[in-house]
Write a protein that holds these residues in place. Sequence first.
Motif, PDB file in Angstrom:
ATOM      1  N   MET A   1       0.836  -1.191   0.000  1.00  0.00           N
ATOM      2  CA  MET A   1       0.000   0.000   0.000  1.00  0.00           C
ATOM      3  C   MET A   1       0.879   1.253   0.000  1.00  0.00           C
ATOM      4  N   GLU A 197      -5.088  -4.076   6.227  1.00  0.00           N
ATOM      5  CA  GLU A 197      -5.357  -2.727   5.742  1.00  0.00           C
ATOM      6  C   GLU A 197      -5.889  -1.811   6.837  1.00  0.00           C
ATOM      7  N   THR A 284      -6.725   2.492   0.583  1.00  0.00           N
ATOM      8  CA  THR A 284      -7.871   1.689   1.045  1.00  0.00           C
ATOM      9  C   THR A 284      -8.393   2.258   2.355  1.00  0.00           C
TER      10      THR A 284
END
Length: 303
Positions: A1, A197, A284
């Motif tokens: 990420m 996440e 996210t």
Amino acid sequence: MKKVHLLSFIVLSISLSLVLAACSSAPNHSQGEGSNVEGAEFEEELLTFEELILRSDVAIVGEYIEKIEHESYMEKKFKVKECLYGDVTDSEIYLYSNIGTGHITEIDYTYKYGADIYEVGMDYILIMERNQSVMYDHDRYLLAADVFLSENNNEYSLYSQSIDIPTETAVKDYICSIYNSVPHPDAVDVPVSYENEIQEMVGESEYVGTVRILELVNEGKVHNGNVYRCTVDSLSKGSNLNTNDDGTILIVILKNTVEIDNNYIIGFSPVDEGSLIYTQSTDTSVYNVSNELMSEISQSVSD
């Protein structure tokens, strides 16, 4: 990420996009199409060559590949042949430019952003500031002044005036000597140990809370984010949120992620200290509201 690394030009881009909101419905131009936007004039700070170097994050020798035109900005693609300083891991980089003109009052100098000064296949030294954001699909690089450094033609100029390089000193060595004349913080790679996440969102966000999307303020053209006016109903992380008098804030959220009049759990951070404009913190960082997710976030915050 990827996480957000915001430079001052993002704030400028957002501010400009708000002003140009009335034009936001126009379609993007694809590669090879000309731009119909004349752009605006921007007042710039006068920089010496030394100041330009010391302000920069990265310098490379790059081979010019092509120009990519968009509706309100353009990019020029270079193949990285040598990195003089800074962290460049990509084999190709994109040099970003607004469409318009830059003006320096002190010397009454005006120039065109993104002018066709590069020749395909030729090598150039680029002294740049680097920008990373989840709102972009690649890193973007900017020139802080009208500087032109041609390796093939041995042409080196700033504001169309020749740069005074010490005799018998290679230009690349001279640039590096200026950059290395002052200490620079060492780049520290902190190992990321997020298990999922949610932990990453909590770790990278100054605020995590339930947010209601009130209206689309502007559709982003310079980046892949839209600007929404929102209210924050509750916070799971963070306090003392800076808001407008009516209790609203502006959040830049990735396109095709939220709908008007709906509630979402969002991890977000201000684009600058004290700013009323925020951005989602990771790619996210937007979720539908659920009790299970709220419990997981609370646990992550407490850890």
